[in-house]
Design a protein around this motif. Sequence first.
Motif, mmCIF file in Angstrom:
data_model
loop_
_atom_site.group_PDB
_atom_site.id
_atom_site.type_symbol
_atom_site.label_atom_id
_atom_site.label_comp_id
_atom_site.label_asym_id
_atom_site.label_seq_id
_atom_site.Cartn_x
_atom_site.Cartn_y
_atom_site.Cartn_z
ATOM 1 N N PRO A 129 102.393 -11.255 -0.276
ATOM 2 C CA PRO A 129 102.319 -9.837 -0.650
ATOM 3 C C PRO A 129 101.220 -9.546 -1.673
ATOM 4 C CG PRO A 129 104.599 -10.571 -0.599
ATOM 5 C CD PRO A 129 103.747 -11.780 -0.467
ATOM 6 N N LEU A 130 100.994 -10.474 -2.594
ATOM 7 C CA LEU A 130 99.979 -10.249 -3.613
ATOM 8 C C LEU A 130 98.587 -10.141 -3.017
ATOM 9 C CD1 LEU A 130 101.132 -12.591 -6.540
ATOM 10 C CD2 LEU A 130 101.109 -10.096 -6.486
ATOM 11 N N VAL A 131 98.292 -10.999 -2.038
ATOM 12 C CA VAL A 131 96.960 -10.971 -1.456
ATOM 13 C C VAL A 131 96.728 -9.695 -0.659
ATOM 14 C CG1 VAL A 131 97.392 -12.100 0.770
ATOM 15 C CG2 VAL A 131 95.246 -12.514 -0.422
ATOM 16 N N PHE A 132 97.791 -9.110 -0.100
ATOM 17 C CA PHE A 132 97.643 -7.870 0.650
ATOM 18 C C PHE A 132 97.670 -6.642 -0.272
ATOM 19 C CE2 PHE A 132 98.779 -10.628 4.136
ATOM 20 C CZ PHE A 132 97.956 -10.175 5.147
ATOM 21 N N GLU A 133 97.973 -6.851 -1.539
ATOM 22 C CA GLU A 133 97.905 -5.767 -2.509
ATOM 23 C C GLU A 133 96.640 -5.837 -3.355
ATOM 24 O OE1 GLU A 133 101.424 -6.184 -4.807
ATOM 25 O OE2 GLU A 133 102.796 -5.646 -3.164
ATOM 26 N N SER A 134 95.804 -6.836 -3.101
ATOM 27 C CA SER A 134 94.600 -7.028 -3.909
ATOM 28 C C SER A 134 93.544 -5.979 -3.582
ATOM 29 C CB SER A 134 94.045 -8.434 -3.668
ATOM 30 O OG SER A 134 93.610 -8.566 -2.326
ATOM 31 N N ASP A 135 92.634 -5.724 -4.552
ATOM 32 C CA ASP A 135 91.524 -4.772 -4.358
ATOM 33 C C ASP A 135 90.584 -5.264 -3.276
ATOM 34 O OD1 ASP A 135 92.573 -3.197 -6.320
ATOM 35 O OD2 ASP A 135 91.315 -4.033 -7.929
ATOM 36 N N GLU A 136 90.382 -6.571 -3.217
ATOM 37 C CA GLU A 136 89.477 -7.116 -2.202
ATOM 38 C C GLU A 136 89.981 -6.780 -0.798
ATOM 39 O OE1 GLU A 136 87.878 -11.445 -0.501
ATOM 40 O OE2 GLU A 136 89.268 -11.348 -2.220
ATOM 41 N N TYR A 137 91.296 -6.994 -0.593
ATOM 42 C CA TYR A 137 91.837 -6.706 0.736
ATOM 43 C C TYR A 137 91.723 -5.222 1.067
ATOM 44 C CZ TYR A 137 95.172 -5.957 4.510
ATOM 45 O OH TYR A 137 95.746 -5.566 5.689
ATOM 46 N N HIS A 138 92.116 -4.365 0.129
ATOM 47 C CA HIS A 138 92.055 -2.923 0.393
ATOM 48 C C HIS A 138 90.631 -2.475 0.641
ATOM 49 C CE1 HIS A 138 96.243 -1.927 -0.150
ATOM 50 N NE2 HIS A 138 96.284 -2.599 -1.309
ATOM 51 N N THR A 139 89.676 -3.010 -0.116
ATOM 52 C CA THR A 139 88.262 -2.634 0.062
ATOM 53 C C THR A 139 87.760 -3.048 1.434
ATOM 54 O OG1 THR A 139 87.866 -2.852 -2.313
ATOM 55 C CG2 THR A 139 85.932 -2.908 -0.863
ATOM 56 N N ARG A 141 89.512 -3.801 4.100
ATOM 57 C CA ARG A 141 90.217 -3.094 5.173
ATOM 58 C C ARG A 141 89.736 -1.653 5.282
ATOM 59 N NH1 ARG A 141 96.163 -3.458 7.383
ATOM 60 N NH2 ARG A 141 96.264 -1.503 8.559
ATOM 61 N N GLN A 142 89.555 -1.021 4.098
ATOM 62 C CA GLN A 142 89.083 0.364 4.123
ATOM 63 C C GLN A 142 87.709 0.460 4.766
ATOM 64 O OE1 GLN A 142 91.011 2.985 3.101
ATOM 65 N NE2 GLN A 142 89.428 4.234 4.102
ATOM 66 N N ALA A 143 86.862 -0.541 4.508
ATOM 67 C CA ALA A 143 85.529 -0.550 5.117
ATOM 68 C C ALA A 143 85.623 -0.605 6.631
ATOM 69 C CB ALA A 143 84.725 -1.729 4.575
ATOM 70 N N LYS A 144 86.510 -1.419 7.133
ATOM 71 C CA LYS A 144 86.680 -1.527 8.584
ATOM 72 C C LYS A 144 87.245 -0.222 9.149
ATOM 73 C CE LYS A 144 87.314 -6.533 8.487
ATOM 74 N NZ LYS A 144 86.007 -6.846 9.106
ATOM 75 N N GLU A 145 88.188 0.357 8.458
ATOM 76 C CA GLU A 145 88.752 1.627 8.931
ATOM 77 C C GLU A 145 87.709 2.742 8.869
ATOM 78 O OE1 GLU A 145 92.121 2.116 6.436
ATOM 79 O OE2 GLU A 145 93.403 0.764 7.608
ATOM 80 N N ASP A 146 86.895 2.710 7.787
ATOM 81 C CA ASP A 146 85.833 3.733 7.661
ATOM 82 C C ASP A 146 84.819 3.579 8.774
ATOM 83 O OD1 ASP A 146 87.097 4.719 5.463
ATOM 84 O OD2 ASP A 146 85.771 3.756 3.988
ATOM 85 N N ARG A 147 84.482 2.363 9.127
ATOM 86 C CA ARG A 147 83.522 2.159 10.205
ATOM 87 C C ARG A 147 84.066 2.695 11.510
ATOM 88 N NH1 ARG A 147 82.421 -2.809 7.596
ATOM 89 N NH2 ARG A 147 83.810 -3.926 8.995
ATOM 90 N N LEU A 148 85.333 2.478 11.754
ATOM 91 C CA LEU A 148 85.934 3.021 12.971
ATOM 92 C C LEU A 148 85.889 4.543 12.951
ATOM 93 C CD1 LEU A 148 87.585 2.829 15.594
ATOM 94 C CD2 LEU A 148 89.656 2.680 14.176
ATOM 95 N N GLU A 149 86.257 5.119 11.809
ATOM 96 C CA GLU A 149 86.274 6.583 11.711
ATOM 97 C C GLU A 149 84.868 7.158 11.868
ATOM 98 O OE1 GLU A 149 87.824 10.066 8.638
ATOM 99 O OE2 GLU A 149 88.203 7.937 8.204
#
Length: 808
Positions: A129-139, A141-149
């Motif tokens: 859970p900690l690794v999926f709450e990290s800033d690195e993961y969110h950043t 993942r958000q980059a991948k989602e932003d690219r899709l959008e």
Amino acid sequence: MTTRALPPEALCRHCDPDQFNFDTTDELEDLEGFIGQERATESLHFGLGVEHKGYNLYALGPAGAGKSAMVRKFLKALAAERPIPSDWFYVNNFSDARKPHAVALPAGQGVMFKEDMEQLVIDLQEAIPLVFESDEYHTRRQAKEDRLEERQENAMAAMQKKAEEKHIALINTPTGFTLGPKQNDKILGPEQFHKLPEKEQEAIEQDVKALQEELRRTLHAIPQWQKEAREEISKLNREMTTSAVHHLIDAVREKYRDNEAVIAFLDRVEDDVINNYQQFLPHDERKPTLFGLPLSQQEEGPPWHYRYRVNLLLAHEANGGAPIVYEDLPGYNNLVGRIEHRAHLGALETDFTMIRPGALHRANGGYLILDALKLLFQPFAWETLKRVLQSGEIRIESLAQITSLISTQSLEPEPIPLHVKVVLLGERHIYYLLQALDPEFDELFKVAVDFDDDLVRDSHNEHHYGQLVATLARQHKLRPLDRYAVARVIDRSMRLADDNERLSSHMRSLTDLIQQADFWAGEQGHKLISRDDVQQAIEAQIHRADRVQQRLQDEVVRGTLMIATDGEVVGQINGLSVVLLGDQRFGHPNRITARARLAKGQVVDIEREVELGGPIHSKGVYILSGFIAGRYVPDYPLSLSASLVFEQSYGGVEGDSASSAELYALLSALSGLPIKQQFAITGSVNQMGEVQAIGGVNEKIEGFFDICRTRGLSGHQGVLIPSANTKHLILREDVVQAVKAGEFAVYPIENIDQGIALLTGTPAGTRDENGEFPEDSVNGRVEASLIRFSERMQSTDEMAVMVTGEDQ
């Protein structure tokens, strides 16, 4: 021929307490080993030392002989020198959960690995859970989602631009995208569109059609872009999970790097955790429902992380030696283990964590002790034990599935290799029955450990017996015994062995006697167990179980059971039998009568005719018939019909110890000479007229003595026993004192002639040079009666022939 009564000193050879060089057993050291069991000791040493397949052991001997104690002592010494067996555990099979894997680790590491896996699960539940709450993961993942959008927006923007260039509107409706013509930035309705020139309508329709095709391709591409984005996110998730998991599992992997099976399991755990990382993420803690009703916690399935647990079957101490296991209830499941089930949503389910070990698992690498009778009483247990020993592996199978009683899905755990020595404890008859009826028995139990019932009585063994008594007293925390008490215990041991030249090796009886003597010593306030305490324990043992004996003796004294102890009667004699009631046995006199007459018949055993006589008793009657036919009237046909019966006998009669008494009664009936009723007789007879040894001689003598003493000892009463039984005499002290005072007698008899002379007061008689017995002798009278019967029968036959001829 005169038969002399035995002197008092021949009736009981007491142990001399003055031979001992101790005052109390506290001065004696513990006995090392076991006295009188040399054969069993050699067999144990051999059977436990051979490592080849099939050399399991069967310790045979009576219950309470000390088999278990001796076997355990041997095994304890051997087990300390044997290598410590491995720890065994089951783990989940991630490919097929129905077939859990069995894994072994060196002794002591099983518990350690189980704790390591439990800690690993805790660490994973925190780290993932900690690794999926990290800033690195969110950043990332958000980059991948932003690219899709962004990709989606760019595609739709391009479509919008192309449409506007052709004056086509791209409209987003609740049901999806649609295209429509527009003019002056206004969307045309159907009426307005149809007012346009025909060529313009055709051009617009062609543009819309082309744009619709391009829009369709764009819309169809978007799910693929989303799929690619999900795969990239999934790859990211696996990458992040791997970064959180790998170093944790690698630390455990490094710790057990020498065990290939453990490394393979950890590799599969890592793959499974990465593939199912979402199971470690927070989720709504909603309880499952059934028909809208919440289910209790007990009906929920096990937590997800249970699949990574270790089901530790066996854990050994690092310095514990080989295991020694005694299974008190050797049923099927208790031997090979079992698979438990839990109720979940109305059905039974199970998993590898519910596999339970059996006695074979616990004894693996060591020794398993089983009671043979208990084992044979348990359904499927004997066949299962044989199968396991033959295959050399423990396979846990549900008994319900073997018998096809249920069809519930169960597990098929991987079998565990077996290396064990099995020692069966049992009675001799069970051993011989198994050997005769089960062809696989000798293949699997090649070593018989035969325990002797007694040992030779000599000064050496009497000293060791004293050490044994001292050892038992200390083991059971009893008072010490003085040397007179030890001597009385040895006397009792001779009585239990039914031999004044042997000592009983029955450990349970010896232990019981010492414990009970300790109780009576406590009742008297003694610090030591004395001879009187031992004697009181013996008398109390007898008294607790002699109700039936006393009732029978009372009925004899009251005249209900007819036993004569004085006077003379033709064809009547006092026979002696032994009654067995549990552990208690006692002697009891029986009146035996015989009648003889002229007939073409034989000696009739009434007990056999009414099916109350056993085969051995019937054999004895046939033997005395052979004696009569062989000794008398060799030149005449035997024209005798005689009947023999145990009077007032309402149960079965077995054994041949009364055959000499039956013969004496028959000789009395044939000779007409009365038998002295002050005597009782025991002993079997052969066809040569020799009196043979029998069992229970002490109880038989004492049974008749008690009757005579109650009525009053006359000084003429006594018992005739076979001479061969003299070495078995260990009579009660009151009987010995009565003999010493001349009030009772015990006569050793070697042959029928000695006995009949004593019973009738008339010489038996032997054939002279003319082959004839003296007329006044017993044998002469018997032969004269048989000749008379034969001549009368011949005369009767001749008259019958004459009558028949006249009639014709």
